[in-house]
Design a protein around this motif. Structure first.
Motif, PDB file in Angstrom:
ATOM      1  N   UNK A  36     117.234  51.336 121.723  1.00  0.00           N
ATOM      2  CA  UNK A  36     117.831  52.044 120.672  1.00  0.00           C
ATOM      3  C   UNK A  36     118.928  51.043 119.696  1.00  0.00           C
ATOM      4  N   UNK A  37     119.045  49.786 120.352  1.00  0.00           N
ATOM      5  CA  UNK A  37     119.552  48.709 119.656  1.00  0.00           C
ATOM      6  C   UNK A  37     118.457  47.983 118.745  1.00  0.00           C
ATOM      7  N   UNK A  38     117.390  48.207 118.552  1.00  0.00           N
ATOM      8  CA  UNK A  38     116.461  47.548 117.769  1.00  0.00           C
ATOM      9  C   UNK A  38     116.497  48.465 116.520  1.00  0.00           C
ATOM     10  N   UNK A  39     116.482  47.707 115.365  1.00  0.00           N
ATOM     11  CA  UNK A  39     116.327  48.271 113.989  1.00  0.00           C
ATOM     12  C   UNK A  39     114.987  48.955 113.758  1.00  0.00           C
ATOM     13  N   UNK A  40     115.137  50.144 113.022  1.00  0.00           N
ATOM     14  CA  UNK A  40     113.660  50.693 112.787  1.00  0.00           C
ATOM     15  C   UNK A  40     113.401  50.005 111.339  1.00  0.00           C
ATOM     16  N   UNK A  41     112.385  49.177 111.103  1.00  0.00           N
ATOM     17  CA  UNK A  41     112.100  48.563 110.110  1.00  0.00           C
ATOM     18  C   UNK A  41     110.997  49.213 109.350  1.00  0.00           C
ATOM     19  N   UNK A  42     110.935  49.356 108.147  1.00  0.00           N
ATOM     20  CA  UNK A  42     109.910  49.988 107.216  1.00  0.00           C
ATOM     21  C   UNK A  42     109.406  49.177 106.049  1.00  0.00           C
ATOM     22  N   UNK A  43     108.153  49.352 105.529  1.00  0.00           N
ATOM     23  CA  UNK A  43     107.579  48.655 104.386  1.00  0.00           C
ATOM     24  C   UNK A  43     108.397  49.249 103.014  1.00  0.00           C
ATOM     25  N   UNK A  67     119.153  44.453  97.667  1.00  0.00           N
ATOM     26  CA  UNK A  67     119.109  45.347  99.006  1.00  0.00           C
ATOM     27  C   UNK A  67     118.818  44.278  99.900  1.00  0.00           C
ATOM     28  N   UNK A  68     119.130  44.438 101.255  1.00  0.00           N
ATOM     29  CA  UNK A  68     118.748  43.436 102.393  1.00  0.00           C
ATOM     30  C   UNK A  68     117.296  43.644 102.701  1.00  0.00           C
ATOM     31  N   UNK A  69     116.583  42.641 103.325  1.00  0.00           N
ATOM     32  CA  UNK A  69     115.328  42.858 103.788  1.00  0.00           C
ATOM     33  C   UNK A  69     115.057  41.651 104.816  1.00  0.00           C
ATOM     34  N   UNK A  70     114.030  42.015 105.624  1.00  0.00           N
ATOM     35  CA  UNK A  70     113.906  40.825 106.555  1.00  0.00           C
ATOM     36  C   UNK A  70     112.358  40.698 106.463  1.00  0.00           C
ATOM     37  N   UNK A  71     112.022  39.247 106.695  1.00  0.00           N
ATOM     38  CA  UNK A  71     110.541  38.640 106.222  1.00  0.00           C
ATOM     39  C   UNK A  71     110.024  38.388 107.726  1.00  0.00           C
ATOM     40  N   UNK A  72     108.978  39.262 107.905  1.00  0.00           N
ATOM     41  CA  UNK A  72     108.137  38.734 109.029  1.00  0.00           C
ATOM     42  C   UNK A  72     106.798  38.124 108.823  1.00  0.00           C
ATOM     43  N   UNK A  73     107.070  37.021 108.895  1.00  0.00           N
ATOM     44  CA  UNK A  73     105.589  36.182 108.291  1.00  0.00           C
ATOM     45  C   UNK A  73     105.384  36.494 106.905  1.00  0.00           C
ATOM     46  N   UNK A  74     104.517  37.239 106.381  1.00  0.00           N
ATOM     47  CA  UNK A  74     104.542  37.353 105.028  1.00  0.00           C
ATOM     48  C   UNK A  74     104.638  38.991 104.545  1.00  0.00           C
ATOM     49  N   UNK A  75     104.957  39.573 105.496  1.00  0.00           N
ATOM     50  CA  UNK A  75     105.671  40.904 105.322  1.00  0.00           C
ATOM     51  C   UNK A  75     107.030  41.036 105.144  1.00  0.00           C
ATOM     52  N   UNK A  76     107.444  41.729 104.203  1.00  0.00           N
ATOM     53  CA  UNK A  76     109.078  41.937 103.914  1.00  0.00           C
ATOM     54  C   UNK A  76     108.987  43.321 104.474  1.00  0.00           C
ATOM     55  N   UNK A  80     116.384  50.855 107.096  1.00  0.00           N
ATOM     56  CA  UNK A  80     116.679  51.936 106.042  1.00  0.00           C
ATOM     57  C   UNK A  80     118.266  52.048 105.851  1.00  0.00           C
ATOM     58  N   UNK A  81     118.924  51.996 106.951  1.00  0.00           N
ATOM     59  CA  UNK A  81     120.403  52.188 107.092  1.00  0.00           C
ATOM     60  C   UNK A  81     121.100  51.211 106.064  1.00  0.00           C
ATOM     61  N   UNK A  82     120.561  50.019 106.332  1.00  0.00           N
ATOM     62  CA  UNK A  82     121.059  48.723 105.558  1.00  0.00           C
ATOM     63  C   UNK A  82     120.815  48.962 103.994  1.00  0.00           C
ATOM     64  N   UNK A  83     119.604  49.331 103.705  1.00  0.00           N
ATOM     65  CA  UNK A  83     119.420  49.703 102.397  1.00  0.00           C
ATOM     66  C   UNK A  83     120.201  50.802 101.911  1.00  0.00           C
ATOM     67  N   UNK A  84     120.434  51.847 102.397  1.00  0.00           N
ATOM     68  CA  UNK A  84     121.174  52.907 101.944  1.00  0.00           C
ATOM     69  C   UNK A  84     122.458  52.445 101.680  1.00  0.00           C
ATOM     70  N   UNK A  85     123.114  51.587 102.592  1.00  0.00           N
ATOM     71  CA  UNK A  85     124.389  51.263 102.604  1.00  0.00           C
ATOM     72  C   UNK A  85     124.506  50.272 101.445  1.00  0.00           C
TER      73      UNK A  85
END
Length: 95
Positions: A36-43, A67-76, A80-85
């Motif tokens: 539950x502590x892990x953030x749901x990350x979307x494309x 808007x905030x984002x997280x880079x995982x390798x080449x993926x961005x 969703x909660x951070x983006x809406x905020x």
């Protein structure tokens, strides 16, 4: 150190059924808490759909740092909660 099958079996045989049930419940509870502590990350396509913005708007907002984002390798990826905020606090508009 991780228990081997043999030592785990030995531990289980030393526990009463009630103790074994309590241990199982504690492990399940800890796993549920960690998940539950892990953030749901979307494309970017998913965040565009969730926010009713175009993919081009998401790309522009990402590039501009709106808007905030997280880079995982080449993926961005986006939380969703951070983006809406961020959008509520003056990020890009969905006009």
């Amino acid at each position: 150190m991780f228990a081997t099958k043999h030592s785990a079996g030995a531990l289980a045989s030393e526990l009463t059924p009630c103790e074994l049930q309590e241990l199982a419940e504690r492990v399940a509870s800890e796993v549920a808490l960690r998940l539950s502590e892990q953030a749901l990350l979307v494309s970017r396509n998913q965040i565009a759909s969730l926010t009713s913005l175009s993919v081009a708007d998401i790309d522009r907002a990402t590039k501009n740092g709106d808007i905030p984002f997280i880079r995982r390798g080449r993926r961005v990826l986006y939380d969703p909660q951070d983006v809406v905020r961020a959008l509520k606090n003056g990020g890009v508009s969905n006009e």
